[in-house]
Design a protein around this motif. Sequence first.
Motif, PDB file in Angstrom:
ATOM      1  N   GLY A  56       4.912 -97.289 -73.189  1.00  0.00           N
ATOM      2  CA  GLY A  56       4.472 -96.273 -72.039  1.00  0.00           C
ATOM      3  C   GLY A  56       4.308 -94.977 -72.653  1.00  0.00           C
ATOM      4  N   ALA A  57       4.146 -94.050 -71.650  1.00  0.00           N
ATOM      5  CA  ALA A  57       3.896 -92.663 -72.099  1.00  0.00           C
ATOM      6  C   ALA A  57       5.071 -91.954 -73.013  1.00  0.00           C
ATOM      7  N   PRO A  58       4.649 -90.969 -73.587  1.00  0.00           N
ATOM      8  CA  PRO A  58       5.613 -90.334 -74.628  1.00  0.00           C
ATOM      9  C   PRO A  58       7.020 -90.077 -73.693  1.00  0.00           C
ATOM     10  N   THR A  59       8.049 -89.940 -74.568  1.00  0.00           N
ATOM     11  CA  THR A  59       9.654 -89.501 -74.033  1.00  0.00           C
ATOM     12  C   THR A  59       9.793 -88.468 -74.867  1.00  0.00           C
ATOM     13  N   LEU A  60       9.970 -87.381 -74.459  1.00  0.00           N
ATOM     14  CA  LEU A  60      10.609 -86.253 -75.027  1.00  0.00           C
ATOM     15  C   LEU A  60      11.920 -85.831 -74.760  1.00  0.00           C
ATOM     16  N   VAL A  61      12.582 -85.667 -75.855  1.00  0.00           N
ATOM     17  CA  VAL A  61      14.066 -85.288 -75.903  1.00  0.00           C
ATOM     18  C   VAL A  61      14.346 -83.795 -76.033  1.00  0.00           C
ATOM     19  N   LEU A  62      14.810 -83.202 -75.009  1.00  0.00           N
ATOM     20  CA  LEU A  62      15.131 -81.869 -74.990  1.00  0.00           C
ATOM     21  C   LEU A  62      16.483 -81.647 -75.039  1.00  0.00           C
ATOM     22  N   GLY A  63      16.916 -80.246 -75.347  1.00  0.00           N
ATOM     23  CA  GLY A  63      18.333 -79.667 -75.350  1.00  0.00           C
ATOM     24  C   GLY A  63      18.615 -78.713 -76.143  1.00  0.00           C
ATOM     25  N   THR A 216      11.859 -81.669 -79.433  1.00  0.00           N
ATOM     26  CA  THR A 216      10.998 -80.569 -79.298  1.00  0.00           C
ATOM     27  C   THR A 216      11.979 -79.386 -78.762  1.00  0.00           C
ATOM     28  N   HIS A 217      11.915 -78.061 -79.127  1.00  0.00           N
ATOM     29  CA  HIS A 217      12.423 -76.750 -78.725  1.00  0.00           C
ATOM     30  C   HIS A 217      11.544 -76.365 -77.610  1.00  0.00           C
ATOM     31  N   ASP A 218      10.224 -76.657 -77.889  1.00  0.00           N
ATOM     32  CA  ASP A 218       9.017 -75.952 -77.060  1.00  0.00           C
ATOM     33  C   ASP A 218       8.576 -76.620 -75.781  1.00  0.00           C
ATOM     34  N   LEU A 219       9.232 -75.732 -74.788  1.00  0.00           N
ATOM     35  CA  LEU A 219       8.760 -76.238 -73.469  1.00  0.00           C
ATOM     36  C   LEU A 219       7.623 -76.474 -72.926  1.00  0.00           C
ATOM     37  N   GLU A 245       9.149 -84.220 -62.689  1.00  0.00           N
ATOM     38  CA  GLU A 245      10.374 -83.802 -61.779  1.00  0.00           C
ATOM     39  C   GLU A 245      11.651 -82.977 -62.365  1.00  0.00           C
ATOM     40  N   PHE A 246      11.590 -83.219 -63.865  1.00  0.00           N
ATOM     41  CA  PHE A 246      12.434 -82.501 -64.555  1.00  0.00           C
ATOM     42  C   PHE A 246      12.042 -80.887 -64.649  1.00  0.00           C
ATOM     43  N   PHE A 247      10.841 -80.650 -64.729  1.00  0.00           N
ATOM     44  CA  PHE A 247      10.411 -79.147 -64.865  1.00  0.00           C
ATOM     45  C   PHE A 247      10.498 -78.578 -63.414  1.00  0.00           C
ATOM     46  N   ASN A 248      10.286 -79.530 -62.383  1.00  0.00           N
ATOM     47  CA  ASN A 248      10.036 -78.793 -61.075  1.00  0.00           C
ATOM     48  C   ASN A 248      11.460 -78.647 -60.375  1.00  0.00           C
ATOM     49  N   ALA A 249      12.135 -79.669 -60.819  1.00  0.00           N
ATOM     50  CA  ALA A 249      13.428 -79.656 -59.834  1.00  0.00           C
ATOM     51  C   ALA A 249      14.700 -80.611 -60.796  1.00  0.00           C
ATOM     52  N   PRO A 250      14.920 -79.874 -61.860  1.00  0.00           N
ATOM     53  CA  PRO A 250      16.020 -80.655 -62.698  1.00  0.00           C
ATOM     54  C   PRO A 250      17.378 -81.011 -62.069  1.00  0.00           C
ATOM     55  N   ARG A 251      17.838 -82.081 -62.199  1.00  0.00           N
ATOM     56  CA  ARG A 251      19.071 -82.606 -61.165  1.00  0.00           C
ATOM     57  C   ARG A 251      20.213 -82.113 -61.945  1.00  0.00           C
ATOM     58  N   SER A 252      20.498 -81.517 -63.037  1.00  0.00           N
ATOM     59  CA  SER A 252      21.761 -81.240 -63.341  1.00  0.00           C
ATOM     60  C   SER A 252      21.708 -79.615 -63.787  1.00  0.00           C
ATOM     61  N   ALA A 253      22.917 -79.066 -63.640  1.00  0.00           N
ATOM     62  CA  ALA A 253      23.082 -77.645 -63.802  1.00  0.00           C
ATOM     63  C   ALA A 253      22.702 -77.411 -65.182  1.00  0.00           C
ATOM     64  N   PRO A 254      23.159 -77.931 -66.170  1.00  0.00           N
ATOM     65  CA  PRO A 254      22.790 -77.653 -67.666  1.00  0.00           C
ATOM     66  C   PRO A 254      21.373 -77.505 -67.799  1.00  0.00           C
ATOM     67  N   ALA A 255      20.600 -78.686 -67.296  1.00  0.00           N
ATOM     68  CA  ALA A 255      19.373 -78.493 -67.525  1.00  0.00           C
ATOM     69  C   ALA A 255      18.561 -77.348 -66.720  1.00  0.00           C
ATOM     70  N   GLN A 256      18.935 -77.081 -65.603  1.00  0.00           N
ATOM     71  CA  GLN A 256      18.365 -75.834 -64.948  1.00  0.00           C
ATOM     72  C   GLN A 256      18.487 -74.545 -65.809  1.00  0.00           C
ATOM     73  N   ALA A 257      19.905 -74.361 -66.071  1.00  0.00           N
ATOM     74  CA  ALA A 257      20.276 -73.419 -67.050  1.00  0.00           C
ATOM     75  C   ALA A 257      19.414 -73.076 -68.360  1.00  0.00           C
ATOM     76  N   LEU A 259      16.441 -74.452 -68.580  1.00  0.00           N
ATOM     77  CA  LEU A 259      14.912 -74.049 -68.355  1.00  0.00           C
ATOM     78  C   LEU A 259      14.978 -72.739 -67.993  1.00  0.00           C
ATOM     79  N   ASN A 260      15.947 -72.077 -67.389  1.00  0.00           N
ATOM     80  CA  ASN A 260      16.030 -70.545 -67.068  1.00  0.00           C
ATOM     81  C   ASN A 260      16.281 -69.909 -68.332  1.00  0.00           C
ATOM     82  N   GLY A 261      16.532 -70.299 -69.607  1.00  0.00           N
ATOM     83  CA  GLY A 261      16.831 -69.582 -70.785  1.00  0.00           C
ATOM     84  C   GLY A 261      18.060 -69.240 -70.890  1.00  0.00           C
ATOM     85  N   ASP A 262      19.223 -69.743 -70.073  1.00  0.00           N
ATOM     86  CA  ASP A 262      20.468 -69.271 -70.087  1.00  0.00           C
ATOM     87  C   ASP A 262      21.458 -70.276 -70.852  1.00  0.00           C
ATOM     88  N   LEU A 263      20.809 -71.195 -71.430  1.00  0.00           N
ATOM     89  CA  LEU A 263      21.611 -72.331 -72.333  1.00  0.00           C
ATOM     90  C   LEU A 263      21.036 -72.679 -73.357  1.00  0.00           C
TER      91      LEU A 263
END
Length: 265
Positions: A56-63, A216-219, A245-257, A259-263
């Motif tokens: 299927g479509a590419p899977t991107l691993v972020l963190g 990737t580190h490049d959002l 869904e991840f970029f519009n409404a992440p489900r976890s607090a670490p993911a939201q942080a 995307l906000n550049g706080d983590l």
Amino acid sequence: MPPPPRWATPRGVPRVPEVQAMHAPAMLLPLVLQNVQYAINGQPLIHGIDLDFHPGAPTLVLGPNGAGKSLLLRLCHGLIRPTAGRVIWQGLAAQNPEALRFGQAMVFQKPVLLRRSVLANVLFPLKLRGLNGGTRFARAMEALERVGLTALAQRPARVLSGGEQQRLALARAWALGPQILFLDEPAAALDPNATRQVESIITDIAATGTKIVMTTHDLGQARRLAGDVIFLHRGRVAERTPATEFFNAPRSAPAQAFLNGDLTW
């Protein structure tokens, strides 16, 4: 597929009328990770990961840095073995050593290139695969054409620019026709133009049916390429969701942080 172009064939290498398909049939996938753990000197770095990868479509691993993204790819590819848990190929040919060897490939942030020409770097793994001389040459030249390196085929690989080297590494992997291709930060050290070229090649490889799993580190890059996202935090999967869904409404607090550049760690 249109017939291959009429490249100048080296003396002694027979011309072949057409090139075999450049992607493998669906033999190895799905790839399943069951409670995979990895530790160094007793220090756990990957904690009980359960994942599966299907065509299927590419899977991107972020963190953030240190989340375990590169370790995860190396565990999947088999470069390192988990200290607990299992990495299982569940396709029809999963017990075939040759299928496991050539049905997957990995490209690193800094390409590992032979001290040979551009063309020879692509020919070598095809020789290991057992393809005859004419087929090897046609397959290699097709791969170089697809990444825009045909004119540099006889140039020493190690004098290429960083972007050209990464395109060569992608061509070498693509020529093998892997069913799954692991990419570890393939554009991290490249300028914007080279990055766009690499992203275009990745999109083209995915379009042939190869499953892409990429860190990737490049959002912005993740938004452009991802079908779904795996977000790692401290060696654990914090969430796996469709990219939108991840970029519009992440489900976890670490993911939201994140995307906000706080983590960052």
